[in-house]
Structure formats: structure tokens, C-alpha cells
Write a protein that holds these residues in place. Structure first.
Motif, PDB file in Angstrom:
ATOM      1  N   TYR A 974      -2.583  -8.229   8.321  1.00  0.00           N
ATOM      2  CA  TYR A 974      -3.270  -6.934   8.402  1.00  0.00           C
ATOM      3  C   TYR A 974      -3.576  -6.600   9.863  1.00  0.00           C
ATOM      4  CZ  TYR A 974      -6.789  -3.350   8.192  1.00  0.00           C
ATOM      5  OH  TYR A 974      -7.476  -2.187   8.409  1.00  0.00           O
ATOM      6  N   GLU A 987      -7.469   0.566   5.117  1.00  0.00           N
ATOM      7  CA  GLU A 987      -8.314  -0.591   4.767  1.00  0.00           C
ATOM      8  C   GLU A 987      -7.430  -1.801   4.470  1.00  0.00           C
ATOM      9  OE1 GLU A 987     -11.682  -0.524   4.724  1.00  0.00           O
ATOM     10  OE2 GLU A 987     -11.375   1.486   5.567  1.00  0.00           O
ATOM     11  N   PRO A 988      -7.950  -3.035   4.683  1.00  0.00           N
ATOM     12  CA  PRO A 988      -7.132  -4.225   4.412  1.00  0.00           C
ATOM     13  C   PRO A 988      -6.540  -4.223   2.995  1.00  0.00           C
ATOM     14  CG  PRO A 988      -9.154  -4.857   5.524  1.00  0.00           C
ATOM     15  CD  PRO A 988      -9.255  -3.390   5.268  1.00  0.00           C
ATOM     16  N   PHE A 989      -7.328  -3.785   1.991  1.00  0.00           N
ATOM     17  CA  PHE A 989      -6.807  -3.859   0.618  1.00  0.00           C
ATOM     18  C   PHE A 989      -5.638  -2.888   0.405  1.00  0.00           C
ATOM     19  CE2 PHE A 989      -9.634  -0.243   0.131  1.00  0.00           C
ATOM     20  CZ  PHE A 989      -8.973   0.556  -0.796  1.00  0.00           C
ATOM     21  N   GLU A 990      -5.531  -1.917   1.315  1.00  0.00           N
ATOM     22  CA  GLU A 990      -4.440  -0.958   1.155  1.00  0.00           C
ATOM     23  C   GLU A 990      -3.114  -1.492   1.690  1.00  0.00           C
ATOM     24  OE1 GLU A 990      -5.420   3.328   1.748  1.00  0.00           O
ATOM     25  OE2 GLU A 990      -7.331   2.473   2.396  1.00  0.00           O
ATOM     26  N   TYR A 991      -3.153  -2.585   2.408  1.00  0.00           N
ATOM     27  CA  TYR A 991      -1.915  -3.197   2.905  1.00  0.00           C
ATOM     28  C   TYR A 991      -1.319  -4.034   1.769  1.00  0.00           C
ATOM     29  CZ  TYR A 991       1.261  -6.055   5.713  1.00  0.00           C
ATOM     30  OH  TYR A 991       2.378  -6.694   6.217  1.00  0.00           O
ATOM     31  N   THR A 992      -0.538  -3.362   0.948  1.00  0.00           N
ATOM     32  CA  THR A 992      -0.069  -3.997  -0.290  1.00  0.00           C
ATOM     33  C   THR A 992       1.248  -4.753  -0.113  1.00  0.00           C
ATOM     34  OG1 THR A 992       0.948  -1.886  -0.855  1.00  0.00           O
ATOM     35  CG2 THR A 992      -1.190  -2.359  -1.856  1.00  0.00           C
ATOM     36  N   SER A 995       1.523  -8.525  -1.141  1.00  0.00           N
ATOM     37  CA  SER A 995       1.522  -8.812  -2.582  1.00  0.00           C
ATOM     38  C   SER A 995       2.795  -8.279  -3.236  1.00  0.00           C
ATOM     39  CB  SER A 995       0.267  -8.251  -3.250  1.00  0.00           C
ATOM     40  OG  SER A 995       0.303  -6.856  -3.219  1.00  0.00           O
ATOM     41  N   ASP A1207       5.111   1.134  -3.777  1.00  0.00           N
ATOM     42  CA  ASP A1207       3.703   1.529  -3.931  1.00  0.00           C
ATOM     43  C   ASP A1207       3.560   3.045  -3.869  1.00  0.00           C
ATOM     44  OD1 ASP A1207       1.037   2.003  -3.733  1.00  0.00           O
ATOM     45  OD2 ASP A1207       0.654   0.671  -2.025  1.00  0.00           O
ATOM     46  N   SER A1272      -1.241   1.321  -6.789  1.00  0.00           N
ATOM     47  CA  SER A1272      -2.076   0.418  -6.011  1.00  0.00           C
ATOM     48  C   SER A1272      -3.546   0.815  -6.011  1.00  0.00           C
ATOM     49  CB  SER A1272      -1.554   0.350  -4.586  1.00  0.00           C
ATOM     50  OG  SER A1272      -1.580   1.625  -4.019  1.00  0.00           O
ATOM     51  N   HIS A1275      -7.386   5.675  -3.364  1.00  0.00           N
ATOM     52  CA  HIS A1275      -7.408   5.822  -1.911  1.00  0.00           C
ATOM     53  C   HIS A1275      -8.212   7.070  -1.604  1.00  0.00           C
ATOM     54  CE1 HIS A1275      -4.236   2.798  -1.376  1.00  0.00           C
ATOM     55  NE2 HIS A1275      -3.872   3.231  -2.562  1.00  0.00           N
TER      56      HIS A1275
END
Ligand code: FAD
Ligand code: FES
Ligand code: FES
Length: 1358
Positions: A974, A987-992, A995, A1207, A1272, A1275
Motif C-alpha cells: 500500500y 484508503e488501504p482497504f481500497e487497495y484490492t 487479495s 474490481d 469491493s 467507497h
């Protein structure tokens, strides 16, 4: 024009059950021209005009009054002459069903399976399928279950295998077609709006729009049957169209014409030859030879089958297959079947249905057409029957081909294929056997592509006792289509082989003879490749018979034998992992998605610019383009006729009115002139606009144009990026869009254990190949105004350019765009000059002027994707971690800036998907004397992403590491992502991506399949597989967009948006958004407003500041603009609703609106959505795994499977997004594997259409295609949390290229082992694989001499 005249002996036929009678017609008129210009049936589209796309397919039906039978077959209406359909019935897509009388289940299923995007190809697809359905129903197969037809899945796929679609990626189309097949596995069909995952099989079947085979429409009207029973003769003199009914008739007709000196005559059979030769002139007489029984019949005799010259290829196939059925188990009969199988790969079904065997052979003989039929029939010793005046002769096909070109009065009557069983004493008893095989190597396996080479081999063999070795008694070996005048028999080779015992040594010597025999003529492309194909095919034919059969037969014959190819061609690519239940969407119910879809697309009722009827007095234009890259233009003349037919004017820059500008297009970076001035500066530049009374005349006139150039004392043109740099011919890139370097390159390089220095990659261009070519209609209006209908992605800017060119105020121009038949970026800047030229001509001539560009001119002017040259140096650790990447990129922008200054930003944006440690670059945008390059879907990004993969591949090969490990190790964290994208990582969680990367490995069983690929490669010599996984990071940007929503008196809603519907589903999403946002008013019925919403055409005076429809985000921003409008309306309506609610329990939507009108609430709201600076850019993520198989003898790459996870944020409409993902990916396959946008040394585009430019077809897409749309989650800052899907997935197609590279690596390792060289001393695994990786490119890397090396090795090891 349904004329019911009294005329006798006129041309009578039916279209969709309506009677047409014409008292005269130009005999060169095609069915397409007639339908489009003189009837209301506009579903037949012009996509190519040469039989190569299927947009114009109609069903032709003929009635036999004697047998009382109707014969139905599909045909390309662009090649079929109108006079040849006398007495026929024509069915177009409108004839199957329509919005007034109800849709046909074909239309409904196309809609429900989301098999239509821009819709331009769809009517042709529907008719192709209908043709197959109608004919399947005539068979005596078992009754299918209710709702299904007698069609098989394989027939359904073949029915559309010759139809091109540039939008969908075909998977959805194949599903719609297969849903009719009796043997369809309903569970195998992908996402649709009929059922949900988890529904039982019965429920699914019940939800499909019902197909009632007992109530199918009649293709031949009764009235026409009655007329046919009397007489349907054309008045030959009036139509100059003759229909002789016997050979004698024909003879005397030809004699009488001979007396009439100098008359140009044309024998017509199917007229499909016109698709190749595009004859311009009109003949003085046309002789239709299809009604002569001797020419149109098939005679089966003990000695062989005699096929009349006018017998269609389809009928010949049928007869040859039937012949086989009668004589099962014999050896000789295989010959007929294999000939039939080979013929099934000629052109496409709708061409074969009218193309004759004789026409094909005459084209091969007279005009050196690279025929398949000539080669195949040559190998089996066929004979032809010829007639010249009273003389008749039967000669061998070989002699026929070798003779000087036939004169126009020699008639080919028939061709006879001998029955080899009867000729030779072939049986088990005599210990002899017959071996026959045919071959062809073409860019598309199922046909619709001319071969690089074809071959057919016949051999009579016997087994020596007791050694069991095989002796070749004799053989006939034919090669063709490789760039020789005609197909040949390899006589020396045949003589050499006759009597020989087959051995590796004999084969080796034979192959040397092939190399000496199959030599393409000068000027043929890929000559060495073609020769090597001949060798590969001969090897394939004989090698399984050699004693070490166990080894050699190891899969060798699979797939090379034409019949096996066909069997293998069952296309299974349909595992869409998209779960409705899990997918949170605005409107996720099946009914709603179906309700949104435009069923009139499949019918053909959707109106494109060229479907607008011509206004009275309309003229038609065509462009004369320069063929020189830099020259003074002294003048333009027409030769041989100084005034071509119908010519009205020739418009040049001199016709620009005072106060106007010579401007054809503009972007924020500059303008491009409409016409060259005194100097033309690139081949393909517009010199003049020829205006004539019809489009045909305008198109013909430009072919007669002769331009007088003068090159004296001019500097040489700049035709390469290197020259541009040398002469400092560069476009300025504004600093605010030039990307930023990352880290310190010197430090990064210093950290490296190893370096690759100055490696080079070159990337070529790509053509848009939208199915609808550029088109516009300009209509002068009162008060010096101009209304222009343009197929444009940027009507606003087209408007500005037109006003500036004409020198009139902007409010005097109105540009209207309803829909665009595919754009892909090509209808942004490049549509502007087309509309402007029409406006200029209309302005000058005070008459409406329109244009529909022919495919060739469109290809010449389009510019396309940016070619570039990349030099890179990369430093890396021995574990594969890259520490520094240095790039020098030279981009060929062509003549004007267009959007080219954004290219550095785009290239780098996608290239930064990996953590390169330090990244430094120098990117130059070069100004050259080429047509200016423009945006094409994922402009720059696709190249950037590919460059990244090429670097990774290179590093892995130097380190001898698995490429996938090198990719994984260099994926961003990230933090590094945020560093490279300058804080744009959200945001970090948006860097999919991480995964996605892992999930894809699991869902595609990557590890297991990688092992299986290894196993396959060690087991197979002539087929190698490769598998590759790649990631993408793609940055997109939202742009300001206007919207307007109005609620009419009855509660129906009209929406206008800045975005244009190009097939990307923008209107669908916008409709959803309007219905969704207005539903927040919360009154009865407001939850179901979807059916009440209509999105209307873009009109630049009604809604200004529409901007560009480009960059994947227009749907989102248009939706947001609509949401803003709806919010305003809801706010205005809310007080009224509250007041009403106090008075009554329930308020209906209609009532609320009615009251609002009475109480003068403003029910029209406009908005201008301007994205927030902090959220206008965002990153998209996805990954793909592709597995391919490469045929080492031909270089053919088959994509076995592709798995994608992409995504989409929270998808606005998963069906639309899925279509975008698949369509973009397949367009990417075109770029990486197939499409060569070639130019000559002047830079003039030399590929002219479907014959030479090969976009993917149904048979070149992944055989299994699994797409997972990742939702995902939420947002905050994005439009309803959605993400773009239009462009990024195109980048994922690089996975196919990388997998091909992996397979080639294996081939090269094997080749090296045969040469007994040490791998470490050669560069067998480090090589650049060109883009596109066409068959010749792949074969060359696998070894053009691999067969020789193998045989030498075999001999050495013995
Ligand atoms: C899109 C497309 C793809 C194709 N792909 C292939 C391919 O892969 N492989 C391949 O082999 N072919 C291919 N063809 C060629 C096709 O097979 C021929 O166009 C077709 O067979 C010609 O037959 P026709 O009846 O239409 O001839 P027409 O077009 O009617 O005639 C062709 C020429 O022959 C003359 N002629 C016709 N019949 C006779 C006769 N009996 N005696 C004397 N002169 C005659 C005509 O005057 C004309 O000059 C393709 C064609 C198209 C349009
Ligand atoms: S327009 Fe007829 S096949 Fe393309
Ligand atoms: S939908 Fe097929 S070309 Fe657009």
C-alpha cells in the motif's frame, strides 16, 4: 417503395412479406443498397461491403413450385445483386419481429443475455442465427423439448462464426444463440436477466422467452408463390440482365454479344468475387448463369462427383458429405468428406451459401485468387469442363490453372472430383491404403480468413512384409495460396517419394524439396513462414507413418488435420462467475435489467446517423486522401473520365468561407486542418471532399482521382521517431501532465545485483474497427444555421470546430448525436473533420450533404493507437526484486497534437503497477509525417502495462526464475502504491489488488494448472502450452458533465446527459440512476419508475458543455449529474407531496406530477457535475490468468482459458460491466495477437478492410472465459461506489501474450535440445515477442526450421 405497378417482366420480390416490383434498376445495385436507400428496413447495416463482417446478412428464400418447397439460406446483402433475387423473398431482422408486432424470441434472448452493446452488429447476428434455426427445423431430427429448436450447439456457434462484433467479446452472443439448441446445457449459459443463480433447471428454462417452433414465421409469402407458378422473367433488355436457361441459350447469347463489339460482359453466379476485387465499373451486360441446369446440378457417378460451376460451396459441402454417408467404411470416401470439411473453412456460412465452386476456380485461374478449392481439388486430380463458343473441352484442373487467364466468354461448366476408390485398387486385401489430408493455416481457424498457405496431400501406400515398413506407391501433393500465381502440384517431390519406403531420412530429403518448391513470389508477406508451413504440413502428413510412430504420433496429428480442427472447435467459454444474489446493485432484479435493455437493437430499429432518411436534394461526400507524406499538391483531376458520374462539387481548403478557418478538429492541445493546404504533410491527409448525387458515385469518383504532387526542394518527410528526435520535431507536453519520476535512479541501480541495459521494444498501432464507420449528415437551416447529425463521442467540440470552420456564431450550429455504432476513442477527435466537411459542403452548396465512409478510407484516415519505441534499463536483485527502472520512450504522435501530450501520463500511469524501486524516464512525443494518432480504448495505458510485463519477463528470464514469482515479489505494498501514485491510493482497504491476486490463483487453480502445463509440455513435441497471470492498476479521472431531467405531464421522464451512448451501457445506467434517485420522493409507484424514463439524443444547443465521452468514467459522471438533477426535483416536489399526504393516504406518482404541473412546480432541472478535486482520480484493479496452446508447426495460438477478477467497486449494473470487461479483453486480444495496422514506406495505411485486418471472431476468444466482477464494497467518494470498467480490462489481455511467450520459451528450449547446444550459451529463453504475436511471429520464434532440426536430431540419435 412497395410499388404495385402493372409492369410485366419487372423485378419482383418480397421483403419481410411485402411485395416489391421494380420496372428498372441499375444491374450493379446490391440488395443492401436497395434495402437501405429505398425501403424502411434499415436493420441491414453496411460494415464492410466485402462479405467480411456479417452486418448486412439477410435470409434469402427461394421457392421451387415443382417440389412445392422453400429453400432458405443466409446471404451477405452487400454482395448479392438485386436482379439476382427476382422471385425471392428477403427476411431481415425487422421481419422476425419488431416493437409494434412483438419481438421474436431471438431478439428477446439477445437482449436478456446482454448480447448487444452498440447494437450495430446485432441484426445481422440475429438473422444468421435465424437462418440456422429455420434449416435445423427442416431436418428429421428428434423433436426437441418445448422451447428449444432442433439446432445443435455446434450449429448455433457456427451460424455466427463469420459475424464480427467489436463490442461484446462474443461470449454473451454465443450464449443467446446456444439457448435455442436442443443439446444446450442450460447450466452452461452465462449471466442473463432471465434467471438467478440457484434457480432450478426447470425454472431457468421456463424463464427463457418461449420459442415456439410450430409458430415460426413464414419466410416465403403465398402471393409470391402464386406469381412464381406463372412466370417471373426479367425483361433482359430493360435490366441488361440475362437469364439463359440452357447451355445452348448461353452459347448463342455469348455469340450475339461477340458480334456487338467491345461490350463489357459479366457472368454472374453469386457475385461474391466482388467482395475481393471491388470492381468499380458497371458492365454493359450481366449474364446470370445460375439457371442453367447443367451448371447448377451435382451429378454422382461411379467414377466421381461432377459439380456444376454455379453450385454453391454450401451445396457442394452437403453433397460431398452425403456421398460419404452412402459409402461408410470405404477408404476412398474419406476424400470427399475431407474436401467438404476443408470447404467449411472458406469464408463464412453466409458467403458460402451464394459463392459458387466455379466462381472460385475462375477467380483462381483468371485473377490468381488464393483459393482453397483449387488446391484441394488439384491434389485429388480433378477435371474441369470448359466451353468457349461451340468448343467444349475437358482438361485436368492443373492444366486449367496453368493456362493464360480465361477470356470473358469462356465458361467453366463443371468440375469433376474422381472417386479414388474406383480409380485405385485400394483395399485391405491388396495391402494398399489411401491417405488423404488437407491443411490450411489462417489467422482464424473457423475461416473468414484467407490462408497463409493451404495444402492437400493424397498418397497411396502399402505395407512391406514382413518388415511392416510403409512404402509410398505414389502421391499427389498440392500447395496453394502462399503467394504463387495459382495452386501447384509439387511434381519433383511426388516423383522423389514414389516407390520410397518411408523413413526419417526420406522425409528429410523430401522436406528439402518442399523448401525448393514452395517459394512465394516477391512482395508476398512472411515468405519464409509460408515455406515453413508447407514443410510442417508435409511432416505432419507422413511422420506418423514412420516406424518410430510411438514418439512422433504423440498428439502430432491432433488439430492439424482439418477435420479434427472442426471437431475441436466446439467453443466452450462460458463460466461467468457472477452471482446476482451476492451482487448489490442499484436495481438487481432480473425484470428490471431486462426492462432496461434496448430490444430494438437486435431488431434493427435503433437509428444510427446513416439510418436517418436523406432529406430532399441530399448530396453525398467522399474524401480524397494524400498518398504522399510530404509534397506540394498541384491539383486533382479525374481519370479516365474528367467528370465522374453524378459529381456535384470538389471541396478543398479554398472553399472555406471568409471568416472561417481551415480547421477539422481540436483538442486542448491544438487543432488540425480540415484539408491540406498547398502542402500535404502526411499520407492519408484529407486533400479534398468530393460531393456527388449518391454515396456510390462519390466513392467511385475518389477512386478515379489523380493527384499531381511535386516534391522538388522539399525536405524528406519524417517517418520514424528516431528522425523526429534528430530533427527536434516534438510536441510540447505541458508540465502539469508530465508524470513525475520516483526515487533516485542512480541509487536504485547501485542497489541492484544485476542489470539489463538498453533493451528495446517496439509497439505498433491498432485500428478501432468500430462496425459503423465515420458518418455525418449536415442540413442547412434558416438564418445561416447548420444542423449536423454526427456519430461523435464529442458533439460539443464537433460543434465548435464546425462553427469556426464556417465562420459563424456558435449558436448557429446544432450537433445532434443519438447513438454511435462503436467508438473506442475513434469517434472523438477523428469524427470532427467528417462532420465538418459535410457542414462545409452543405454550407457552400446550400443542400444537405452526408457521408458514410467506406471502410478503406476510414482505415486510412483513422490514425489509431500510438506506435512507440521503448528502450529500458533495469536493475534487480538476484531474488527478482527490481530496484530501478530507466525508460526512454519515443511516441509517434503523427502530424498533429490531437490528445498525444497526455500519452506520457497514461503510459506511466499503467506502468507504475509494479514497485520498480526507483523509476526514471524520458518520454518524447514525436511529430512525424504520419496521420495523427488519437485516443484508442486505454490509450497509452495498454502500452504502459505491456511494457511493465515485458520488463518483468526479461528479468525473470535472466534470473531463470518463474515469471509469476517475479511479478508477485514486485507487486506494490500500500505504501509503495501511494508513493508511485502520489497519494492517489485512497484508503488501504481500497487497495484490492493483493487479495485479487491471491483469489485469482485459487479460483483459476493456478498452481495445479502450472504443473499440468509442465507435464503437457514434456509429453508433447509439437504443441506447447503456457500460463500466465498478470495484474493491472489503471488510473481514471472523472470529468465535469451536465445533465437535465424533466418530468412530463403524464409522469414520464426525459433525461439528457453529456455522455453519448456508444454501446457501453451509459443510457442503461443513467436510466437506472434517474429511476433510483426520483424514487426517493417516496410516493406510490415511485419505486418502479424505470419504464417511465427515456434518455434522449444529445443536442449541443439543448445541453451545453457535454464534453468528451471517453476515459471510462462518462457513465459515472453522467449518472452523478442526473442524480443532482433528480435531487433538485425531489426537493421541489417534497413540499407538495407532504401537503397532499395530509389530505390522502396514498399518492400515486402520476397524481403527484399532475398536481405539480397545476401548481406550477418547475419540473425540469439541470445540473453540471464537477468532480471534487480530492476524488476525481481513482485507481482500478484487476488480474487475469490466461492459458494458451501454441502449435509449433503453424504458429497458431489457441487461448484455452482466461480467468479474470476485476474490481468494479459496487457495480452500477453488473451485466453492463461484465459486457464491458469481456468486450475490452477481446479487443485487447486483437491488439496483442491479431491486428496488424500496416502502412507502406510512405506511411499510407495498406490494410483495407476485413480481408487484411483481422479482429477477433468467435473462434479466437478464450475457449473458457471466466469473469468475476468483484464488488469491493462501499467507497464514500465515488458515484454510488462504482468503478470504471470500459477500458482497464483491455490491459488484462497482455496475459494471453505473456502465456504465449511462455509457450514459445518451451518450444525454444526443445529446439535447442535438438541442436545439442548448451542453453546457457544461447539466448533461447530471452527474446522479445512482438505485438501482435501473429502466427508468423510465433512460428519464427519457435523455429522456422524446427522440423529439419528435429529430423536431423532423430537421424543423429539413431
Ligand atoms: C468474405 C469472403 C471470404 C472468402 N474466403 C475464401 C477462402 O478462405 N478461400 C477461398 O478459396 N475462397 C474464399 N472466398 C472466395 C469465394 O469462394 C469466391 O468469392 C466465390 O466462390 C466466387 O463464387 P461466386 O459464385 O460468387 O462468383 P462470382 O463473384 O459470381 O464470379 C467470380 C468471377 O468469376 C466469373 N465466373 C463465375 N462463374 C463463372 C463460370 N462458370 N465460368 C466463367 N466465369 C465465371 C465471374 O464473371 C467473375 O468474374 C471468399 C470470398 C469472400 C467474399
Ligand atoms: S457489409 Fe456485408 S458482410 Fe460486411
Ligand atoms: S454490439 Fe456488436 S459491434 Fe457493437
Amino acid at each position: 417503395m412497395a410499388v404495385q405497378s402493372e409492369t410485366r417482366n419487372g423485378l419482383v420480390f418480397a421483403v419481410n412479406g411485402e411485395r416489391f416490383e421494380l420496372s428498372s434498376v441499375d444491374p450493379s445495385t446490391t440488395v443492401l443498397e436497395f434495402l437501405r436507400s429505398q425501403t424502411r428496413f434499415k436493420s441491414v447495416k453496411l460494415g464492410c461491403g466485402e462479405g467480411g463482417c456479417g452486418a448486412c446478412v439477410v435470409l434469402l428464400s427461394m421457392y421451387d413450385p415443382v417440389l412445392d418447397q422453400v429453400e432458405d439460406f443466409t446471404a451477405s446483402s452487400c454482395l448479392t445483386l438485386l436482379c439476382s433475387v427476382n422471385g425471392c423473398s428477403i427476411t431481415t431482422s425487422e421481419g422476425l419481429g419488431n416493437s409494434k408486432d412483438g419481438f421474436h424470441p431471438i431478439h428477446q434472448r439477445f437482449t436478456g443475455f446482454h448480447a448487444s452493446q452498440c447494437g450495430f452488429c446485432t441484426p445481422g447476428m440475429c438473422v444468421s442465427l435465424f437462418g440456422a434455426l429455420v434449416n435445423a427445423e427442416k431436418t428429421n431430427r428428434l423433436e426437441p423439448s418445448p422451447g428449444f429448436s432442433k439446432l445443435t450447439v455446434s450449429e448455433a456457434e457456427k451460424a455466427i462464426s463469420g459475424n464480427l462484433c467489436r463490442c461484446t467479446g462474443y461470449r454473451s452472443i454465443a450464449d443467446a444463440c446456444k439457448s435455442f439448441a436442443a443439446d444446450a446445457d442450460i447450466e452452461d449459459l452465462g449471466l442473463n436477466s432471465f434467471w438467478r443463480n440457484g434457480d432450478s433447471k426447470e425454472v431457468k428454462i421456463n424463464r427463457l422467452p418461449f420459442y415456439n417452433r410450430n409458430k415460426e414465421i413464414s419466410t416465403f409469402p403465398e402471393f409470391l408463390k402464386k406469381e412464381i407458378r406463372s412466370s417471373m422473367l426479367l425483361d433482359s433488355k430493360r435490366f441488361i440482365w440475362y437469364n439463359p436457361v440452357s447451355v445452348k441459350d448461353l452459347q448463342s447469347l455469348l455469340e450475339s454479344i461477340e458480334a456487338d463489339n467491345g461490350s463489357l460482359i459479366k457472368l454472374v453466379s453469386g457475385n461474391t468475387g466482388m467482395g475481393y476485387y471491388k470492381e468499380l465499373y458497371r458492365y454493359d451486360r450481366y449474364i446470370d448463369i445460375r439457371h442453367i441446369p447443367e451448371l447448377s446440378s451435382i451429378r454422382k457417378e461411379p467414377t466421381g462427383i461432377e459439380i456444376g460451376a454455379t453450385v454453391t460451396i454450401s451445396k457442394a459441402i452437403e453433397a460431398l458429405k452425403k456421398e460419404n454417408k452412402c459409402e461408410v467404411h470405404s477408404k476412398g470416401e474419406m476424400v470427399f468428406e475431407k474436401i467438404a470439411n476443408h470447404m467449411e473453412k472458406i469464408a463464412s456460412g453466409f458467403v458460402r451459401n451464394t459463392a459458387s465452386v466455379g466462381g472460385n476456380l475462375v477467380m483462381a485461374q483468371r485473377r490468381h485468387f488464393p483459393s482453397d478449392i483449387a488446391t484441394v481439388l488439384l491434389a485429388v486430380g480433378s477435371m474441369v469442363d470448359l466451353m468457349n463458343g461451340p468448343r467444349r473441352e475437358k482438361i485436368m484442373l492443373e492444366e486449367f490453372l496453368e493456362r493464360p487467364p480465361l477470356d470473358s466468354k469462356t465458361v467453366l461448366l463443371s468440375v469433376k472430383i474422381p472417386n479414388w476408390e474406383s480409380i485405385k485398387n485400394i483395399s485391405c486385401e491388396t495391402n494398399t491404403m489411401l491417405l488423404f489430408e488437407t491443411y490450411r493455416a489462417a489467422p482464424r481457424p473457423l475461416g473468414n480468413a484467407l490462408p497463409y498457405l493451404n495444402a492437400a496431400f493424397l498418397a497411396e501406400l502399402s505395407r512391406c512384409k514382413p518388415s511392416d515398413e510403409i512404402i509410398i506407391n505414389n502421391c499427389q501433393l498440392a500447395f496453394g495460396a502462399y503467394g504463387a500465381k495459382h495452386a501447384i502440384r509439387a511434381k519433383k517431390l511426388e516423383e522423389f517419394l514414389a516407390g520410397k519406403i518411408l523413413s526419417v531420412g526420406v522425409l528429410y530429403e523430401a522436406i528439402k524439396l518442399v523448401r525448393a518448391t514452395v517459394i512465394p513470389e516477391d512482395g508476398t508477406s512472411s515468405p519464409a513462414y509460408r515455406s515453413s508451413l508447407a514443410i510442417g504440413f508435409l511432416f505432419d502428413f507422413f511422420s506418423p507413418l514412420i516406424d518410430n510412430r510411438g514418439e512422433i504420433s504423440n498428439g502430432l496429428l491432433d488439430g492439424y488435420m482439418s477435420n479434427i480442427l472442426v471437431k475441436d472447435s466446439k467453443i466452450n467459454h462460458n463460466y461467468v462467475q457472477l452471482d446476482h444474489n451476492k451482487t448489490q446493485t442499484l436495481l438487481s432484479s432480473a425484470k428490471q435489467v431486462l426492462g432496461l435493455s434496448t430490444e430494438y437493437h437486435p431488431v434493427g430499429e435503433a437509428i444510427y446517423v446513416d439510418d436517418i432518411p436523406s432529406p430532399a436534394n441530399c448530396l453525398y461526400g467522399s474524401f480524397i486522401c494524400s498518398t504522399e507524406p510530404l509534397a506540394r499538391v498541384r491539383g486533382v483531376k479525374f481519370q479516365p473520365k474528367p467528370y465522374p458520374d453524378g459529381l456535384a462539387a470538389v471541396i478543398t481548403y479554398k472553399d472555406i468561407p471568409t471568416g472561417g478557418e481551415n480547421i477539422g478538429s481540436k483538442t486542448i492541445f491544438g487543432t488540425e486542418p480540415l484539408f491540406a493546404g498547398e502542402l500535404t504533410e502526411c499520407a492519408g491527409q484529407r486533400l479534398a471532399f468530393v460531393v456527388a448525387d449518391t454515396q456510390k458515385h462519390a466513392d467511385m469518383a475518389i477512386k478515379f482521382a489523380v493527384v499531381d504532387y511535386d516534391m522538388e526542394n522539399l525536405e524528406p518527410p519524417i517517418l520514424s521517431v528516431e528522425e523526429a528526435v534528430e530533427r527536434s520535431s516534438l510536441f510540447e507536453v505541458p508540465s502539469f501532465i508530465y508524470p513525475k519520476q520516483v526515487g533516485d535512479i542512480l541509487e536504485g541501480m547501485a542497489e541492484a545485483d544485476l542489470k539489463i541495459v538498453s533493451a528495446e521494444i517496439k509497439l505498433g498501432s491498432q485500428y478501432y474497427f468500430y462496425m459503423e464507420t465515420q458518418t455525418a449528415l449536415a442540413v442547412p437551416d434558416e438564418d445561416n444555421c447548420m444542423v449536423v447529425y454526427s456519430s461523435s463521442q464529442v458533439p460539443e467540440w464537433t460543434h465548435i470546430v464546425i462553427a469556426r470552420c464556417l465562420g459563424i456564431p456558435h449558436h448557429n450550429v446544432r450537433v445532434i448525436t443519438r447513438r454511435v455504432g462503436g467508438g473506442f476513442g475513434g469517434k472523438s477527435v477523428k469524427a470532427m473533420p467528417v462532420a465538418t466537411a459535410c457542414a462545409l459542403a452543405a454550407h457552400k452548396l446550400r443542400r444537405p450533404v452526408r457521408i458514410y465512409l467506406d471502410r478503406k478510407t476510414d482505415m486510412i484516415m483513422a490514425g489509431g493507437r500510438h506506435p512507440m519505441k521503448i528502450t529500458y534499463s533495469v536493475g534487480f536483485k538476484s531474488n527478482g526484486k527490481i530496484t530501478a527502472l530507466q525508460l526512454d520512450i519515443l511516441i509517434d504522435a503523427g502530424l498533429s497534437a490531437d490528445i498525444s501530450p497526455v500519452m506520457p501520463h497514461n503510459v506511466l500511469g499503467a506502468l507504475k503497477k509494479y514497485d520498480w524501486g526507483a523509476l526514471s524516464f524520458d518520454i518524447k512525443v514525436c511529430k512525424t509525417n504520419h496521420t495523427s494518432k488519437s485516443a484508442m480504448r486505454a490509450p497509452g495505458e495498454v502500452q504502459g502495462s505491456f511494457i511493465a510485463e515485458a520488463v518483468i519477463e526479461h528479468v525473470a528470464s535472466v534470473l531463470s526464475m518463474e515469471v509469476d514469482s517475479v511479478r508477485s515479489i514486485n507487486l506494490h505494498t500500500y505504501n509503495s502504491l501511494n508513493l508511485f501514485y502520489e497519494g492517489g491510493a485512497d484508503e488501504p482497504f481500497e487497495y484490492t489488488l493483493p487479495s485479487i491476486w491471491d483469489s485469482l490463483a485459487t479460483s483459476s487453480s493456478l498452481c495445479l494448472r502450472t504443473e499440468m502445463v509442465k507435464e503437457f509440455n514434456s509429453d508433447n513435441k509439437w504443441r506447447k502450452r503456457g500460463i500466465s497471470r498478470i495484474p493491472i492498476v489503471h488510473e481514471v479521472m472523472l470529468r465535469p458533465t451536465p445533465g437535465k431531467v424533466s418530468i412530463l405531464n403524464d409522469g414520464s421522464i426525459v433525461v439528457e446527459v453529456g455522455g453519448i451512448e456508444l454501446g457501453q451501457g451509459l443510457w442503461t445506467k443513467v436510466k437506472q440512476m434517474a429511476a433510483f434517485a426520483l424514487s426517493s420522493i417516496k410516493c406510490d409507484g415511485a419505486g418502479d419508475l424505470l419504464d417511465k424514463v427515456r434518455v434522449i439524443q444529445s443536442d449541443t444547443l439543448s445541453l451545453i458543455q457535454g464534453g468528451f465521452t471517453a476515459g471510462s468514467t462518462t457513465s459515472e459522471s453522467s449518472c452523478e449529474a442526473v442524480r443532482l438533477c433528480c435531487n433538485i426535483l425531489v426537493e421541489r416536489l417534497r413540499p407538495l407531496r407532504e401537503r397532499l399526504q395530509e389530505q390522502m393516504d396514498s399518492i400515486q406518482w402520476e397524481m403527484l406530477i399532475d398536481q405539480a404541473h397545476l401548481q406550477v412546480v418547475n419540473l425540469s432541472a439541470s445540473s453540471y457535475f464537477v468532480p471534487d478535486l480530492t476524488s476525481m482520480r481513482y485507481l482500478n484493479y484487476g488480474a487475469a490468468v490466461s492459458e494458451v496452446e501454441v502449435n509449433l508447426l503453424t504458429g497458431e495460438t489457441t487461448i484455452l482459458q482466461t480467468d479474470i477478477i476485476y474490481d468494479c467497486g459496487m457495480s452500477l449494473n453488473p451485466a453492463v460491466d461484465l459486457g464491458q470487461i469481456e468486450g475490452a479483453f477481446v479487443q485487447g486480444i486483437g491488439f496483442f495477437m491479431l491486428e496488424e495496422y500496416l502502412t507502406n514506406s510512405n506511411g499510407l495505411v495498406v490494410v483495407e478492410g476485413t480481408w487484411t485486418y483481422k479482429i477477433p471472431t468467435l473462434d479466437t476468444i478464450p475457449k473458457q472465459f471466466n469473469v468475476q466482477v468483484l464488488n469491493s464494497g462501499h467507497h464514500q467518494k465515488r458515484v454510488l461506489s462504482s468503478k470504471a470498467s470500459g477500458e482497464p480490462p483491455l490491459l488484462l489481455a497482455a496475459s494471453v501474450h505473456c502465456a504465449t511467450r511462455a509457450a514459445i520459451k518451451e518450444a525454444r528450449k526443445q529446439l535447442l535440445s535438438w541442436s545439442s547446444q548448451d542453453e546457457s550459451t544461447t539466448n533461447s529463453t530471452t527474446f522479445q515477442l512482438e505485438v501482435p504475436a501473429t502466427m508468423p511471429v510465433v512460428k519464427e520464434l519457435c523455429g522456422l526450421e524446427s522440423v529439419e532440426r528435429y529430423l536431423e536430431w532423430s537421424m543423429g540419435t539413431k
